[in-house]
Design a protein around this motif. Structure first.
Motif, PDB file in Angstrom:
ATOM      1  N   LEU A   3      49.880  46.240  38.909  1.00 49.49           N
ATOM      2  CA  LEU A   3      50.048  45.059  39.754  1.00 49.49           C
ATOM      3  C   LEU A   3      51.352  45.132  40.546  1.00 49.49           C
ATOM      4  CD1 LEU A   3      48.828  42.302  37.257  1.00 49.49           C
ATOM      5  CD2 LEU A   3      47.569  43.235  39.202  1.00 49.49           C
ATOM      6  N   SER A  31      50.854  47.488  43.364  1.00 48.49           N
ATOM      7  CA  SER A  31      50.016  46.856  44.388  1.00 48.49           C
ATOM      8  C   SER A  31      50.852  45.979  45.311  1.00 48.49           C
ATOM      9  CB  SER A  31      48.921  46.000  43.735  1.00 48.49           C
ATOM     10  OG  SER A  31      48.093  46.772  42.899  1.00 48.49           O
ATOM     11  N   GLU A  32      51.760  45.214  44.715  1.00 49.53           N
ATOM     12  CA  GLU A  32      52.637  44.357  45.514  1.00 49.53           C
ATOM     13  C   GLU A  32      53.486  45.181  46.477  1.00 49.53           C
ATOM     14  OE1 GLU A  32      55.010  41.563  43.371  1.00 49.53           O
ATOM     15  OE2 GLU A  32      53.459  41.190  41.857  1.00 49.53           O
ATOM     16  N   ARG A  89      47.840  41.514  51.815  1.00 50.67           N
ATOM     17  CA  ARG A  89      47.133  40.931  50.663  1.00 50.67           C
ATOM     18  C   ARG A  89      46.718  42.018  49.687  1.00 50.67           C
ATOM     19  NH1 ARG A  89      42.661  36.544  51.832  1.00 50.67           N
ATOM     20  NH2 ARG A  89      44.586  35.296  51.849  1.00 50.67           N
ATOM     21  N   HIS A 101      42.156  42.453  43.756  1.00 49.96           N
ATOM     22  CA  HIS A 101      41.558  43.235  42.679  1.00 49.96           C
ATOM     23  C   HIS A 101      40.353  42.470  42.133  1.00 49.96           C
ATOM     24  CE1 HIS A 101      44.810  45.994  42.936  1.00 49.96           C
ATOM     25  NE2 HIS A 101      45.715  45.189  42.404  1.00 49.96           N
ATOM     26  N   GLN A 157      44.332  34.706  34.611  1.00 49.29           N
ATOM     27  CA  GLN A 157      45.491  33.983  35.129  1.00 49.29           C
ATOM     28  C   GLN A 157      46.675  34.084  34.172  1.00 49.29           C
ATOM     29  OE1 GLN A 157      45.582  32.135  38.354  1.00 49.29           O
ATOM     30  NE2 GLN A 157      47.636  32.803  37.765  1.00 49.29           N
ATOM     31  N   LEU A 214      48.514  37.455  34.695  1.00 51.27           N
ATOM     32  CA  LEU A 214      49.000  37.793  36.028  1.00 51.27           C
ATOM     33  C   LEU A 214      50.451  37.352  36.200  1.00 51.27           C
ATOM     34  CD1 LEU A 214      45.950  36.788  38.290  1.00 51.27           C
ATOM     35  CD2 LEU A 214      46.684  39.112  37.673  1.00 51.27           C
ATOM     36  N   TRP A 238      50.662  35.502  41.749  1.00 54.64           N
ATOM     37  CA  TRP A 238      49.255  35.915  41.743  1.00 54.64           C
ATOM     38  C   TRP A 238      48.373  34.726  41.365  1.00 54.64           C
ATOM     39  CZ3 TRP A 238      47.177  40.976  42.356  1.00 54.64           C
ATOM     40  CH2 TRP A 238      48.140  41.993  42.549  1.00 54.64           C
ATOM     41  N   ARG A 239      47.130  34.770  41.786  1.00 56.60           N
ATOM     42  CA  ARG A 239      46.166  33.754  41.373  1.00 56.60           C
ATOM     43  C   ARG A 239      44.852  34.411  40.968  1.00 56.60           C
ATOM     44  NH1 ARG A 239      46.342  33.560  46.998  1.00 56.60           N
ATOM     45  NH2 ARG A 239      44.318  33.663  48.085  1.00 56.60           N
ATOM     46  N   ALA A 263      41.721  38.853  41.284  1.00 53.52           N
ATOM     47  CA  ALA A 263      43.165  38.708  41.199  1.00 53.52           C
ATOM     48  C   ALA A 263      43.705  38.872  42.611  1.00 53.52           C
ATOM     49  CB  ALA A 263      43.769  39.734  40.261  1.00 53.52           C
ATOM     50  N   ARG A 273      46.904  38.326  45.534  1.00 54.55           N
ATOM     51  CA  ARG A 273      48.294  38.058  45.858  1.00 54.55           C
ATOM     52  C   ARG A 273      48.514  38.244  47.355  1.00 54.55           C
ATOM     53  NH1 ARG A 273      53.477  39.702  46.802  1.00 54.55           N
ATOM     54  NH2 ARG A 273      55.115  38.640  45.602  1.00 54.55           N
TER      55      ARG A 273
END
Length: 214
Positions: free
Chosen positions: A134, A137-138, A144, A147, A191, A194, A198-199, A210, A212
């Protein structure tokens, strides 16, 4: 499929068959419209990264949908498993590149993409690996991250148990799919794991996202 010593012929057939299964149940056509397109640059030109691309069916679909919708998209699919990349490269349409690499290697190389996606990766990762995935990924996404994974439920398990034998002969489709459902998340569970920013979102059919925004 995670076993490095599994039957390579069955594995190759599984990659090809999962392309059929994903087309039917992954919900990515809707996710493209609702979550990917709104995050693309106004110019219509974009780079998309598919993390853990497996046999490459999502990367190929993204380029196809982008072309239909008038976008000029370059999709890079990466997977650390050389067997997956060998399978993906058997069909590489224009606009798609497949590489054997990890997300961390792309971060170290300073690569950036408008949108970063993955399909059925999160449930394969333990807590430290998921946190690193994660975080990478950010770093890689300028707009955006999306996942997508299975949303665990009894209904999903039962439906897959009934339907999967129709496409599972000679593959790991049934056993891997049922194992994946057992390992996957409900929306509240996702959630909870994460990081901030993230949401977790519910999507049909039997999907959890998932998300962000950069």
């Amino acid at each position: 499929m995670d076993d490095p010593d599994c039957d390579p012929r069955a594995l190759e057939r599984t990659f090809r068959r999962f392309a059929v299964v994903n087309a039917l149940v992954s919900g990515w056509r809707a996710a493209w419209r609702t979550h990917v397109v709104p995050a693309l640059p106004a110019s219509g030109r974009a780079r998309i990264l598919d993390l853990g691309c497996g046999g490459g069916d999502l990367a190929r679909a993204l380029v196809r949908w982008a072309g239909s919708d008038g976008f000029a998209v370059e999709v890079v699919g990466i997977d650390p498993d050389e067997r997956a990349i060998a399978s993906a490269r058997r069909s590489t349409p224009r606009g798609v590149t497949f590489r054997q690499a990890s997300s961390g290697e792309l971060v170290a190389a300073g690569e950036r993409f408008d949108v970063v996606v993955s399909n059925h990766v999160l449930h394969h990762l333990d807590d430290p690996a998921r946190a690193a995935f994660l975080a990478d990924s950010e770093q890689l996404a300028t707009s955006r991250v999306l996942h997508s994974d299975i949303r665990r439920s009894r209904q999903a398990y039962r439906a897959y148990a009934v339907a999967s034998p129709l496409v599972a002969a000679g593959t790991f489709v049934r056993v891997d799919g049922l194992r994946s459902i057992r390992r996957s998340f409900t929306v509240p569970e996702l959630q909870d794991v994460l990081p901030a920013g993230w949401r977790a979102e519910r999507a049909a059919p039997h999907r959890v996202l998932a998300v962000r925004d950069a």
